[in-house]
Enzyme design. Sequence first.
Site, PDB file in Angstrom:
ATOM      1  N   GLU A  26       3.132 -10.725  14.768  1.00 35.51           N
ATOM      2  CA  GLU A  26       2.312 -11.293  15.836  1.00 35.51           C
ATOM      3  C   GLU A  26       2.609 -12.800  15.972  1.00 35.51           C
ATOM      4  O   GLU A  26       2.724 -13.332  17.065  1.00 35.51           O
ATOM      5  CB  GLU A  26       0.847 -11.053  15.513  1.00 35.51           C
ATOM      6  CG  GLU A  26      -0.021 -10.984  16.737  1.00 35.51           C
ATOM      7  CD  GLU A  26      -1.450 -10.617  16.370  1.00 35.51           C
ATOM      8  OE1 GLU A  26      -1.658 -10.074  15.272  1.00 35.51           O
ATOM      9  OE2 GLU A  26      -2.335 -10.903  17.187  1.00 35.51           O
ATOM     10  N   ARG A  86       0.806  -1.231   0.000  1.00 40.18           N
ATOM     11  CA  ARG A  86       0.000   0.000   0.000  1.00 40.18           C
ATOM     12  C   ARG A  86       0.833   1.273   0.000  1.00 40.18           C
ATOM     13  O   ARG A  86       0.315   2.361  -0.215  1.00 40.18           O
ATOM     14  CB  ARG A  86      -1.019  -0.030   1.131  1.00 40.18           C
ATOM     15  CG  ARG A  86      -2.282  -0.757   0.691  1.00 40.18           C
ATOM     16  CD  ARG A  86      -3.226  -1.007   1.823  1.00 40.18           C
ATOM     17  NE  ARG A  86      -2.943  -2.281   2.462  1.00 40.18           N
ATOM     18  CZ  ARG A  86      -3.384  -2.651   3.648  1.00 40.18           C
ATOM     19  NH1 ARG A  86      -4.132  -1.849   4.336  1.00 40.18           N
ATOM     20  NH2 ARG A  86      -3.083  -3.831   4.128  1.00 40.18           N
TER      21      ARG A  86
HETATM   22  P1  AMP Z   1       2.341  -2.685  11.629  1.00 42.68           P
HETATM   23  O1  AMP Z   1       3.640  -3.328  11.242  1.00 42.68           O
HETATM   24  O2  AMP Z   1       1.684  -3.354  12.805  1.00 42.68           O
HETATM   25  O3  AMP Z   1       2.504  -1.195  11.888  1.00 42.68           O
HETATM   26  O4  AMP Z   1       1.325  -2.864  10.408  1.00 42.68           O
HETATM   27  C1  AMP Z   1       1.762  -3.202   9.131  1.00 42.68           C
HETATM   28  C2  AMP Z   1       0.740  -2.960   8.049  1.00 42.68           C
HETATM   29  O5  AMP Z   1      -0.433  -3.722   8.306  1.00 42.68           O
HETATM   30  C3  AMP Z   1       0.273  -1.525   7.898  1.00 42.68           C
HETATM   31  O6  AMP Z   1       1.101  -0.781   7.065  1.00 42.68           O
HETATM   32  C4  AMP Z   1      -1.084  -1.710   7.270  1.00 42.68           C
HETATM   33  O7  AMP Z   1      -0.986  -1.804   5.857  1.00 42.68           O
HETATM   34  C5  AMP Z   1      -1.574  -3.037   7.846  1.00 42.68           C
HETATM   35  N1  AMP Z   1      -2.498  -2.849   8.990  1.00 42.68           N
HETATM   36  C6  AMP Z   1      -2.273  -3.156  10.286  1.00 42.68           C
HETATM   37  N2  AMP Z   1      -3.334  -2.891  11.053  1.00 42.68           N
HETATM   38  C7  AMP Z   1      -4.286  -2.384  10.247  1.00 42.68           C
HETATM   39  C8  AMP Z   1      -5.629  -1.885  10.430  1.00 42.68           C
HETATM   40  N3  AMP Z   1      -6.231  -1.863  11.646  1.00 42.68           N
HETATM   41  N4  AMP Z   1      -6.288  -1.424   9.348  1.00 42.68           N
HETATM   42  C9  AMP Z   1      -5.699  -1.446   8.122  1.00 42.68           C
HETATM   43  N5  AMP Z   1      -4.458  -1.896   7.870  1.00 42.68           N
HETATM   44  C10 AMP Z   1      -3.743  -2.363   8.912  1.00 42.68           C
END
Ligand code: AMP
Length: 179
Positions: free
Chosen positions: A101, A64
């Site tokens: 996770e 994205r």
């Molecule tokens: P993180 O590494 O946890 O910051 O998340 C990695 C990617 O997961 C982000 O760049 C989003 O594209 C996707 N993502 C995580 N949580 C969400 C959410 N609640 N809604 C939409 N996309 C999410």
Amino acid sequence: MFNKKIENLRNSVRNIPDFPIEGIQFKDVTPLFQYAENLSDLSDVLTERYKAKGITKVVGIESRGFIMGPILALNLNAGFVPIRKPGKLPAETIEEDYEKEYGTDSIQIHKDSLSPDDIVLLHDDLLATGGTMAAAYNLVKRMGVKKIFINFIIELEDLKGRNLFPKDVQIDTLIKYDI
Ligand code: AMP
């Protein structure tokens, strides 16, 4: 004028409960790209924030970060560099592992894509736990660039993803949610 645009963008983000699994409030950014006015406003607001920073490369994270990344690069007169999942980039890469996770994951960047005089804008759609971007930050840092800015369209503030980064790194997010 920019505040009004940001408000309109915030109202266009779609919340999808329980996607992809129960308990997750998924922030769907596709309406920000789908409507011409939203796409134009998003481009304007982000470009305004970085136009005086001397950015030479926008680095986008798969997948994205590949939408606004190249648009921003074009507007800022910068180049675009992709960070991808393992096995996708064809030339020589460097890699960074990070905790997810469940288990670990890796991301890669082309070894020759950045140079020491680059000023980098790292971009992705959403800051959740910050794990993916922290790995991307480490990857770019290892390449010895001059300065790194970080941008997300959305920040889920309660997850405190910001805390993974050194205090002196400028992390800018357009739309914040406290869920
Ligand atoms: P993180 O590494 O946890 O910051 O998340 C990695 C990617 O997961 C982000 O760049 C989003 O594209 C996707 N993502 C995580 N949580 C969400 C959410 N609640 N809604 C939409 N996309 C999410």
